[in-house]
Design an enzyme around this catalytic site. Structure first.
Site, PDB file in Angstrom:
ATOM      1  N   LYS A   1      -9.122 -48.644 -70.540  1.00  0.00           N
ATOM      2  CA  LYS A   1      -9.379 -49.875 -69.783  1.00  0.00           C
ATOM      3  C   LYS A   1     -10.220 -49.543 -68.558  1.00  0.00           C
ATOM      4  O   LYS A   1      -9.730 -48.970 -67.591  1.00  0.00           O
ATOM      5  CB  LYS A   1      -8.086 -50.527 -69.296  1.00  0.00           C
ATOM      6  CG  LYS A   1      -8.358 -51.883 -68.638  1.00  0.00           C
ATOM      7  CD  LYS A   1      -7.232 -52.370 -67.761  1.00  0.00           C
ATOM      8  CE  LYS A   1      -7.444 -52.100 -66.297  1.00  0.00           C
ATOM      9  NZ  LYS A   1      -8.646 -52.692 -65.702  1.00  0.00           N
TER      10      LYS A   1
ATOM     11  N   GLU B   1      -4.111 -40.511 -59.704  1.00  0.00           N
ATOM     12  CA  GLU B   1      -4.921 -40.148 -58.534  1.00  0.00           C
ATOM     13  C   GLU B   1      -5.111 -41.440 -57.757  1.00  0.00           C
ATOM     14  O   GLU B   1      -5.694 -42.390 -58.256  1.00  0.00           O
ATOM     15  CB  GLU B   1      -6.246 -39.520 -58.964  1.00  0.00           C
ATOM     16  CG  GLU B   1      -6.928 -38.770 -57.818  1.00  0.00           C
ATOM     17  CD  GLU B   1      -7.803 -39.661 -56.972  1.00  0.00           C
ATOM     18  OE1 GLU B   1      -7.318 -40.137 -55.913  1.00  0.00           O
ATOM     19  OE2 GLU B   1      -8.958 -39.901 -57.356  1.00  0.00           O
TER      20      GLU B   1
ATOM     21  N   CYS C   1     -12.681 -41.800 -53.149  1.00  0.00           N
ATOM     22  CA  CYS C   1     -11.322 -41.320 -52.831  1.00  0.00           C
ATOM     23  C   CYS C   1     -11.426 -40.134 -51.893  1.00  0.00           C
ATOM     24  O   CYS C   1     -10.531 -39.876 -51.108  1.00  0.00           O
ATOM     25  CB  CYS C   1     -10.609 -40.876 -54.094  1.00  0.00           C
ATOM     26  SG  CYS C   1     -10.463 -42.174 -55.298  1.00  0.00           S
TER      27      CYS C   1
ATOM     28  N   GLU D   1      -5.865 -45.924 -46.047  1.00  0.00           N
ATOM     29  CA  GLU D   1      -7.166 -45.832 -46.706  1.00  0.00           C
ATOM     30  C   GLU D   1      -7.934 -47.136 -46.523  1.00  0.00           C
ATOM     31  O   GLU D   1      -7.424 -48.210 -46.839  1.00  0.00           O
ATOM     32  CB  GLU D   1      -6.980 -45.535 -48.198  1.00  0.00           C
ATOM     33  CG  GLU D   1      -8.254 -45.109 -48.879  1.00  0.00           C
ATOM     34  CD  GLU D   1      -8.075 -44.802 -50.363  1.00  0.00           C
ATOM     35  OE1 GLU D   1      -7.380 -45.571 -51.050  1.00  0.00           O
ATOM     36  OE2 GLU D   1      -8.638 -43.791 -50.826  1.00  0.00           O
TER      37      GLU D   1
END
Ligand code: UN1
Length: 499
Positions: free
Chosen positions: A179, A254, A288, A389
């Site tokens: 996906k 992750e 990231c 983040e």
């Protein structure tokens, strides 16, 4: 431009080697640089996932019996086709994701590297032979495929991350249900075409487009998907892990970072500035691995600020297909809103805004989402802008008094993906690589730029102990099997019949 590059008005799922048109709901794929619609992508149903898993299950049986060096031949061909199409793929990647073309080329290259690297694994996939404790007995461990695996990939590296996950899965003899993110489905469409042309047997890879809440959820809950490899947000990753835990399903996660560059008082400041600019503002900070904190020794803080401001001024912002631009757009409105929210949070918390901090709406940028490269200073480690983040071109300077404090601040976040230190002191270099609690450590380089033959992932809230890419990725997609062959012709009992 969009039309010339993208030839399909609506994407189809790729199931069992066929392009299956989806009759239900779709959503638009927009170019983040100008808001133009590029194509449409299905929001598939859970039933579509079931079909993909069924076809993958059938295909996997035969694929697992194909010798690994032959499986690898397909990956070599995939690598060759990607290489041939590198420029086209890169342009399409910029079109759907927004990253500047030079970076898009780098990302496609990362995928090509992964193809050849994992193809090489077809002739390795090493296990171990080891002495048995009894005479006339042979012992070894081998890697066995797991079955059908699910991969869920993000929009920020739509092709590289897909290759980190799908190539090791495939070379190890699994079938895949994939996906991709709905924001960036074109890379999945192109990669599926490449798999098809490279001769991957039908059903070994299946692409189901759709939302996390429907398609992702159906994958996570499907009994026959024995692995979920996910890159994306922390909340989603934790939910996936919880559900997979209940099912004893293997899950590799992750989920981002809050990566810092440490600049010591003895650093080469020109180099440090270059490293910070590249890793904080490249990909508009939407990596990231992006640098979003600079932990700076107080003695060089002012000089560093001045030099960063000079270099930030030079960053040209705009459509990534224009080679002269260094910083592209933000992926979409939601991404933009999140960044804006953090600017307000930073101001309220008392960090000093030195540059940027605003959306760019100047003429010439169309309906794209552009945000000015932003520098906060005098931040403290406990501020939300220094903990959470942001996923945008926003970096916060945190002054510290010494090396020990720098390490402490670096490690004082819930994430642990990447870190970096600029210093000329060899003792500090080695202490830092030992003490920085992240999965990736750079010395005298920014926080980005991982190479595919090394493990990618992080400690603490970044993941759950698994790694993408590198030989370590094979551990996600294989079971270790211990095999004992007793050729003594009699019953030999381990631990008992040992003299
Ligand atoms: C990501 O940020 O999600 O090291 C992947 C890097 C790239 C991969 C980044 N090679 O920045």
């Amino acid at each position: 431009m969009a039309e010339a590059l993208m030839d399909v008005k609506k994407l189809s799922n790729y199931i069992g080697g066929k392009w299956v048109e989806y009759q239900g709901e779709v959503t638009q794929v927009k170019n983040p640089a100008n808001g133009e619609v590029i194509t449409e992508v299905p929001l598939s149903s859970a039933e579509t996932v079931n079909e993909a898993v069924e076809t993958a299950k059938r295909a996997q049986k035969e694929w697992a019996l194909t010798p690994a060096p032959q499986r690898a031949e397909v990956l070599y061909e995939v690598g060759n086709l990607m290489k041939e199409r590198k420029e086209r793929l890169s342009q399409l990647l910029t079109l759907e994701n927004g990253k500047v073309i030079e970076e898009a080329r780098g990302e496609v290259q990362e995928g090509i590297d992964m193809a050849f690297y994992m193809a090489g694994e077809g002739r390795r996939l090493f296990g171990q032979t080891t002495p048995a404790e009894l005479n006339n007995k042979f012992a070894m461990s081998v890697r066995a495929p797991i079955g059908v695996v699910g991969i869920i990939t993000p929009w920020n590296f739509p092709i590289a991350i897909a290759t980190w996950k799908s190539f090791p899965a495939i070379v190890a003899g699994n079938a895949v249900v994939w996906k991709p993110a709905t924001e960036t489905p074109i890379m999945a469409y192109e990669l599926a075409k490449i798999f098809e042309e490279a001769g991957l047997p039908k059903g070994v890879i299946n692409v189901v487009f759709g939302s996390g809440s429907t398609v992702g959820d159906a994958m996570v809950h499907h009994d026959d998907l024995r692995v979920i490899s996910f890159t994306g947000s922390n909340d989603t990753g934790r939910n996936i892990a919880a559900e997979c835990g209940r099912q004893l399903k293997k899950v590799s996660l992750e989920m981002g970072g809050k990566n810092a560059v440490i600049v010591m008082d003895d650093a080469d400041l020109d180099l440090a500035v270059e490293g910070i600019i590249w890793s904080a503002f490249g990909t508009s900070g939407q990596r990231c691995t992006a640098c979003s904190r600079v932990i700076v020794h107080e003695d060089v803080k002012e000089t560093l600020e001045e030099r960063l401001l000079v270099e930030m001024e030079k960053l040209t912002i705009g459509d990534g297909l224009d080679e002269s631009n260094k910083v592209g757009p933000i992926i979409n409105e939601a991404g933009m809103e999140k960044i804006k929210k953090y600017i307000e949070i930073g101001k309220e918390e008392g960090a000093k805004l030195l540059a940027g901090g605003k959306e760019l709406t100047d003429a010439g940028l169309g309906n794209g989402y552009y945000f000015a490269p932003t520098l906060f200073t005098d931040a403290t480690s406990d501020m939300r802008i220094a903990q959470e983040e942001i996923f945008g071109p926003v970096v916060s300077l945190i002054p510290v008094e010494n090396f020990e404090e720098a390490i402490e601040v670096n490690n004082g976040v819930t994430y642990g993906l990447s870190s970096s230190i600029f210093t000329r002191d060899v003792q500090r270099v080695f202490q830092a690589q030992r003490d920085l609690d992240t999965g990736i450590v750079y010395v005298n380089a920014g926080t980005t730029g991982a190479e595919i033959h090394l493990p990618f992932g992080g400690t603490k809230g970044t993941g759950n102990g698994h790694r993408d890419s590198g030989v370590q990725a094979l551990d996600v997609f294989t079971e270790w099997k211990a095999v004992y062959v007793d050729y003594s012709g009699k019953l030999q009992r381990a631990q008992i019949d040992v003299e």
